[in-house]
Write a protein that holds these residues in place. Structure first.
Motif, short mmCIF file in Angstrom:
data_model
loop_
_atom_site.label_atom_id
_atom_site.label_comp_id
_atom_site.label_asym_id
_atom_site.label_seq_id
_atom_site.Cartn_x
_atom_site.Cartn_y
_atom_site.Cartn_z
N ILE A 164 -9.86 37.06 24.92
CA ILE A 164 -9.29 35.75 25.18
C ILE A 164 -10.30 34.72 24.71
CG2 ILE A 164 -8.36 34.21 26.96
CD1 ILE A 164 -7.98 36.72 28.73
N GLY A 212 -1.57 36.83 24.53
CA GLY A 212 -2.79 37.16 23.81
C GLY A 212 -2.57 38.32 22.87
N LYS A 243 -8.99 29.27 25.84
CA LYS A 243 -7.94 29.83 26.69
C LYS A 243 -8.54 30.38 27.98
CE LYS A 243 -4.20 31.66 25.00
NZ LYS A 243 -3.21 32.56 24.40
N THR A 281 0.44 42.29 20.45
CA THR A 281 0.44 41.06 21.24
C THR A 281 1.00 41.35 22.63
OG1 THR A 281 2.64 40.46 20.43
CG2 THR A 281 0.75 39.58 19.22
#
Length: 91
Positions: free
Chosen positions: A50, A73, A54, A83
């Motif tokens: 991440i 993410g 974020k 994803t």
């Protein structure tokens, strides 16, 4: 760390457009990512990262007690990039 323990985590992860896993996860480990963000591994073996921006936003939402946090993410699932849509729900 301790903030995440206050939330249930549900994900819907896909690779090559096909759902690879959908359901609850728990975090096996977390560490500082390459850009200062968060990296980790969950109980299903997915490795993820991440970004710093974020990560900062997620931590601030958790600290403020936001009851539902939706985010997404990318990561690696069985060696293939994929994803994940992520929903954190306060316990």
């Amino acid at each position: 760390g301790s903030l995440v323990k206050n939330y249930k985590i549900n994900v819907s992860c896909s690779k090559l457009g096909i759902t690879a896993y959908a359901g609850p996860i728990s975090l096996a480990s977390l560490w500082k990512g390459k850009d200062g963000g968060i990296a980790g591994k969950d109980n299903t073996g997915k490795v993820f990262s991440i970004s710093y921006d974020k990560s900062e936003s997620l931590v601030n939402q958790m600290k403020s007690g936001t009851s539902v946090i939706n985010t997404e993410g990318s990561g690696t699932i069985a060696g293939v990039s994929g994803t994940c849509k992520v929903k954190l729900t306060k316990k």
